[in-house]
Design a protein around this motif. Structure first.
Motif, PDB file in Angstrom:
ATOM      1  N   VAL A  11       0.954  -1.033  -0.082  1.00  8.22           N
ATOM      2  CA  VAL A  11      -0.064  -0.028   0.132  1.00  8.22           C
ATOM      3  C   VAL A  11       0.953   1.276   0.116  1.00  8.22           C
ATOM      4  O   VAL A  11       0.711   2.305  -0.698  1.00  8.22           O
ATOM      5  CB  VAL A  11      -1.000   0.015   1.272  1.00  8.22           C
ATOM      6  N   LEU A  12       1.804   1.272   0.936  1.00 14.76           N
ATOM      7  CA  LEU A  12       2.709   2.516   0.691  1.00 14.76           C
ATOM      8  C   LEU A  12       3.358   2.533  -0.657  1.00 14.76           C
ATOM      9  O   LEU A  12       3.544   3.745  -1.002  1.00 14.76           O
ATOM     10  CB  LEU A  12       3.856   2.136   1.694  1.00 14.76           C
ATOM     11  N   ASP A  13       4.090   1.454  -1.100  1.00 12.18           N
ATOM     12  CA  ASP A  13       4.533   1.602  -2.757  1.00 12.18           C
ATOM     13  C   ASP A  13       3.601   2.363  -3.511  1.00 12.18           C
ATOM     14  O   ASP A  13       3.874   3.220  -4.420  1.00 12.18           O
ATOM     15  CB  ASP A  13       4.901   0.314  -3.171  1.00 12.18           C
ATOM     16  N   GLU A  14       2.077   1.902  -3.405  1.00  6.41           N
ATOM     17  CA  GLU A  14       1.492   2.163  -4.527  1.00  6.41           C
ATOM     18  C   GLU A  14       0.782   3.521  -4.115  1.00  6.41           C
ATOM     19  O   GLU A  14       0.528   4.366  -5.248  1.00  6.41           O
ATOM     20  CB  GLU A  14       0.231   1.190  -4.498  1.00  6.41           C
ATOM     21  N   LYS A  15       0.325   3.782  -3.090  1.00  8.48           N
ATOM     22  CA  LYS A  15      -0.415   5.123  -2.593  1.00  8.48           C
ATOM     23  C   LYS A  15       0.261   6.374  -1.844  1.00  8.48           C
ATOM     24  O   LYS A  15      -0.237   7.446  -1.909  1.00  8.48           O
ATOM     25  CB  LYS A  15      -1.610   4.460  -1.727  1.00  8.48           C
ATOM     26  N   VAL A  16       1.199   5.956  -1.328  1.00  7.33           N
ATOM     27  CA  VAL A  16       1.941   6.584  -0.332  1.00  7.33           C
ATOM     28  C   VAL A  16       3.219   7.333  -0.833  1.00  7.33           C
ATOM     29  O   VAL A  16       3.726   8.516  -1.124  1.00  7.33           O
ATOM     30  CB  VAL A  16       2.220   6.545   0.986  1.00  7.33           C
ATOM     31  N   ARG A  17       4.206   6.369  -1.016  1.00  8.56           N
ATOM     32  CA  ARG A  17       5.442   6.687  -1.486  1.00  8.56           C
ATOM     33  C   ARG A  17       5.719   7.726  -2.794  1.00  8.56           C
ATOM     34  O   ARG A  17       6.593   8.537  -2.827  1.00  8.56           O
ATOM     35  CB  ARG A  17       6.568   5.526  -1.684  1.00  8.56           C
ATOM     36  N   PRO A  18       4.762   7.350  -3.846  1.00 11.68           N
ATOM     37  CA  PRO A  18       5.016   8.379  -4.851  1.00 11.68           C
ATOM     38  C   PRO A  18       4.847   9.764  -4.626  1.00 11.68           C
ATOM     39  O   PRO A  18       5.690  10.798  -5.015  1.00 11.68           O
ATOM     40  CB  PRO A  18       3.882   7.984  -5.913  1.00 11.68           C
ATOM     41  N   SER A  19       3.955  10.092  -3.686  1.00  6.19           N
ATOM     42  CA  SER A  19       3.650  11.521  -3.220  1.00  6.19           C
ATOM     43  C   SER A  19       4.995  11.984  -2.495  1.00  6.19           C
ATOM     44  O   SER A  19       5.397  13.177  -2.523  1.00  6.19           O
ATOM     45  CB  SER A  19       2.307  11.624  -2.494  1.00  6.19           C
ATOM     46  N   LEU A  20       5.265  11.414  -1.418  1.00  5.26           N
ATOM     47  CA  LEU A  20       6.433  11.644  -0.781  1.00  5.26           C
ATOM     48  C   LEU A  20       7.847  11.711  -1.707  1.00  5.26           C
ATOM     49  O   LEU A  20       8.474  12.860  -1.373  1.00  5.26           O
ATOM     50  CB  LEU A  20       6.847  10.570   0.310  1.00  5.26           C
ATOM     51  N   ARG A  21       8.023  10.948  -2.363  1.00  8.89           N
ATOM     52  CA  ARG A  21       9.224  11.112  -3.614  1.00  8.89           C
ATOM     53  C   ARG A  21       9.298  12.218  -4.298  1.00  8.89           C
ATOM     54  O   ARG A  21      10.158  13.072  -4.357  1.00  8.89           O
ATOM     55  CB  ARG A  21       9.372   9.741  -4.102  1.00  8.89           C
ATOM     56  N   ALA A  22       7.784  12.529  -4.480  1.00 10.07           N
ATOM     57  CA  ALA A  22       7.807  13.835  -5.579  1.00 10.07           C
ATOM     58  C   ALA A  22       8.306  15.128  -4.631  1.00 10.07           C
ATOM     59  O   ALA A  22       8.739  16.097  -5.478  1.00 10.07           O
ATOM     60  CB  ALA A  22       6.255  13.999  -5.837  1.00 10.07           C
ATOM     61  N   HIS A  23       8.436  14.922  -3.243  1.00 10.15           N
ATOM     62  CA  HIS A  23       8.914  16.018  -2.682  1.00 10.15           C
ATOM     63  C   HIS A  23      10.115  15.715  -1.978  1.00 10.15           C
ATOM     64  O   HIS A  23      10.712  16.559  -0.896  1.00 10.15           O
ATOM     65  CB  HIS A  23       7.988  16.351  -1.515  1.00 10.15           C
ATOM     66  N   GLY A  24      10.857  14.814  -2.151  1.00  6.74           N
ATOM     67  CA  GLY A  24      12.111  14.449  -1.911  1.00  6.74           C
ATOM     68  C   GLY A  24      12.184  13.608  -0.775  1.00  6.74           C
ATOM     69  O   GLY A  24      13.122  13.715   0.076  1.00  6.74           O
ATOM     70  N   GLY A  25      11.047  13.242  -0.432  1.00  2.51           N
ATOM     71  CA  GLY A  25      10.984  12.544   0.911  1.00  2.51           C
ATOM     72  C   GLY A  25      10.732  10.850   0.930  1.00  2.51           C
ATOM     73  O   GLY A  25      10.653  10.409  -0.263  1.00  2.51           O
ATOM     74  N   GLU A  26      10.871   9.941   1.913  1.00  5.41           N
ATOM     75  CA  GLU A  26      10.717   8.687   1.949  1.00  5.41           C
ATOM     76  C   GLU A  26      10.071   8.444   3.290  1.00  5.41           C
ATOM     77  O   GLU A  26      10.030   9.276   4.200  1.00  5.41           O
ATOM     78  CB  GLU A  26      11.899   8.020   1.830  1.00  5.41           C
ATOM     79  N   LEU A  27       9.809   7.170   3.493  1.00  2.24           N
ATOM     80  CA  LEU A  27       9.338   6.669   4.925  1.00  2.24           C
ATOM     81  C   LEU A  27       9.941   5.137   5.023  1.00  2.24           C
ATOM     82  O   LEU A  27      10.154   4.517   3.940  1.00  2.24           O
ATOM     83  CB  LEU A  27       7.896   6.667   5.095  1.00  2.24           C
ATOM     84  N   GLU A  28      10.207   4.724   5.981  1.00  2.00           N
ATOM     85  CA  GLU A  28      10.260   3.476   6.462  1.00  2.00           C
ATOM     86  C   GLU A  28       9.811   2.881   7.664  1.00  2.00           C
ATOM     87  O   GLU A  28       9.307   3.871   8.740  1.00  2.00           O
ATOM     88  CB  GLU A  28      11.860   3.239   6.767  1.00  2.00           C
TER      89      GLU A  28
END
Length: 97
Positions: A11-28
């Motif tokens: 879910v993170l890969d599909e729905k969340v990480r693309p938005s975070l990465r667009a702003h130079g972010g990531e999560l673990e």
């Protein structure tokens, strides 16, 4: 990695990480405990003033909608990178604070 964490990561890969990465972010993921998912925000998201809002409106919303049986709440674990910690100590030493 457990099946539960694999589902959360999907879910993170599909729905969340693309938005975070667009702003130079990531999560673990730090850990999952009794329906509470503990995460670390990384990159530009770490320490961002909007981190709480990002968590509530994006991360927690997507995970609780997609996996209500696994995730009831998402908590951001605040961390300071080793590099930033060393920089702060140098500044304090240099300024004798």
């Amino acid at each position: 990695m457990s099946e539960e964490l694999k589902r959360i990561e999907a879910v993170l890969d599909e729905k969340v990480r693309p938005s975070l990465r667009a702003h130079g972010g990531e999560l673990e993921i730090d850990h999952l405990e009794e329906g509470v998912l503990y995460i670390k925000l990384l990159g530009q998201c770490a320490g961002c003033p909007s981190a709480d809002l990002t968590n509530e409106t994006l991360i927690e919303h997507e995970l609780t909608a997609a996996l209500p049986e696994l995730v009831r709440k998402v908590v951001v674990v605040q961390t300071v990178s080793d590099e930033l910690w060393e920089q702060a100590k140098r500044l304090l030493r240099d300024h004798h604070l």
